[in-house]
Scaffold this motif. Structure first.
Motif, PDB file in Angstrom:
ATOM      1  N   LYS A 182      10.883  54.379 -74.131  1.00 27.27           N
ATOM      2  CA  LYS A 182      10.474  54.435 -72.692  1.00 27.27           C
ATOM      3  C   LYS A 182      11.658  54.410 -71.922  1.00 27.27           C
ATOM      4  N   GLN A 183      12.706  53.691 -72.132  1.00 24.95           N
ATOM      5  CA  GLN A 183      13.889  53.644 -71.521  1.00 24.95           C
ATOM      6  C   GLN A 183      14.740  55.085 -71.771  1.00 24.95           C
ATOM      7  N   GLY A 193      15.259  62.168 -68.460  1.00 28.43           N
ATOM      8  CA  GLY A 193      14.768  62.592 -67.466  1.00 28.43           C
ATOM      9  C   GLY A 193      15.316  62.805 -66.048  1.00 28.43           C
ATOM     10  N   VAL A 194      16.064  61.689 -65.972  1.00 29.64           N
ATOM     11  CA  VAL A 194      16.757  61.875 -64.651  1.00 29.64           C
ATOM     12  C   VAL A 194      17.989  62.316 -64.881  1.00 29.64           C
ATOM     13  N   LEU A 253      19.370  65.681 -62.818  1.00 28.53           N
ATOM     14  CA  LEU A 253      20.710  65.956 -62.168  1.00 28.53           C
ATOM     15  C   LEU A 253      21.338  67.114 -62.662  1.00 28.53           C
ATOM     16  N   VAL A 254      21.592  67.262 -63.785  1.00 29.65           N
ATOM     17  CA  VAL A 254      22.166  68.358 -64.414  1.00 29.65           C
ATOM     18  C   VAL A 254      21.775  69.591 -63.955  1.00 29.65           C
ATOM     19  N   PHE A 300      22.444  58.039 -79.142  1.00 33.98           N
ATOM     20  CA  PHE A 300      23.631  58.717 -78.391  1.00 33.98           C
ATOM     21  C   PHE A 300      23.227  59.887 -77.430  1.00 33.98           C
ATOM     22  N   ILE A 301      22.234  60.598 -77.647  1.00 35.41           N
ATOM     23  CA  ILE A 301      21.847  61.738 -76.758  1.00 35.41           C
ATOM     24  C   ILE A 301      21.665  61.328 -75.227  1.00 35.41           C
ATOM     25  N   PRO A 302      21.075  60.252 -74.963  1.00 37.63           N
ATOM     26  CA  PRO A 302      20.857  60.168 -73.498  1.00 37.63           C
ATOM     27  C   PRO A 302      22.071  59.650 -72.793  1.00 37.63           C
TER      28      PRO A 302
END
Length: 207
Positions: free
Chosen positions: A7-8, A14-15, A19-20, A187-189
């Motif tokens: 979930k985190q 998503g955020v 923004l990107v 590490f992707i996020p």
């Protein structure tokens, strides 16, 4: 990853992606009206600022949930470093020389110096090994607990080549990430959040 981490992770991705996309597409904000027209923001840029504040919060939350995975990841990296050929060439000979010099490696070495007979003739003494980081320098510190006095130096320090050691560490980190889907997904996020911040900085500098 368990459900809470997923979930985190999803929220942070998503955020970050939003923004990107906004920054790379040269997005613009106009006045924003919501709550049925009861609230109007003349400067819509505040929404983007709020987005980056949310990004910082989500990175912190994700890190809290992922801490056990980080610990597991570092243990895997440590194992790869210890098993690497570079480590064997740089570190192991120095440690072995310290252990085997004047009886440090075996308990009988300490006891023999004081005329003590022991049945634990070949019980190895625990030796601690740590790397001290400096600016473009790495120092190996080898130490042993010496309960019998100054029979042998308790600690030695050695300079080790910076580039070979750091190259070994980077290879260990990358191979650990590539070898396990859990770690690469973890590490992707972080990577996407860094891209979002970098895109914003790039846009400001080239405005």
């Amino acid at each position: 990853m368990d459900t809470d981490i997923h979930k985190q992770r999803r929220n942070l991705i998503g955020v970050s992606l939003s923004l990107v996309i906004f920054e790379l597409s040269n997005g613009k904000t106009e006045s924003v009206t919501f709550l049925g027209g009861g609230v109007k923001l003349e400067n819509g840029q505040s929404i983007i600022v709020l987005g980056y504040m949310a990004l910082a919060y989500l990175v912190w939350r994700y890190w809290l949930y992922a801490k056990p995975l980080h610990k597991e990841f570092h243990e895997v990296v440590r194992g790869r470093i210890l098993a690497s050929k570079t480590y064997s060439n740089l570190i192991t000979p120095l440690v072995n020389a310290f252990k085997n010099n004047a009886g440090v490696a075996y308990k009988e070495g300490w006891d023999a110096a004081y005329g003590i007979e022991t049945e634990e003739e070949y019980k190895a003494l625990p030796v601690s090994v740590s790397i001290k980081n400096g600016i473009f320098s790495r120092q190996l510190q080898i130490s042993v607990e010496n309960p019998m006095g100054e029979f042998h130096p308790d600690m030695e320090t050695h300079k080790i080549p910076y580039l070979p050691y750091e190259t070994m560490r980077i290879k260990a980190y990358l191979s650990a990430m590539a070898a396990d889907k859990t770690f690469s997904d973890m590490f992707i996020p972080y990577g996407l959040s860094i891209v979002a911040v970098a895109a914003a900085i790039f846009r400001v500098l080239h405005a």
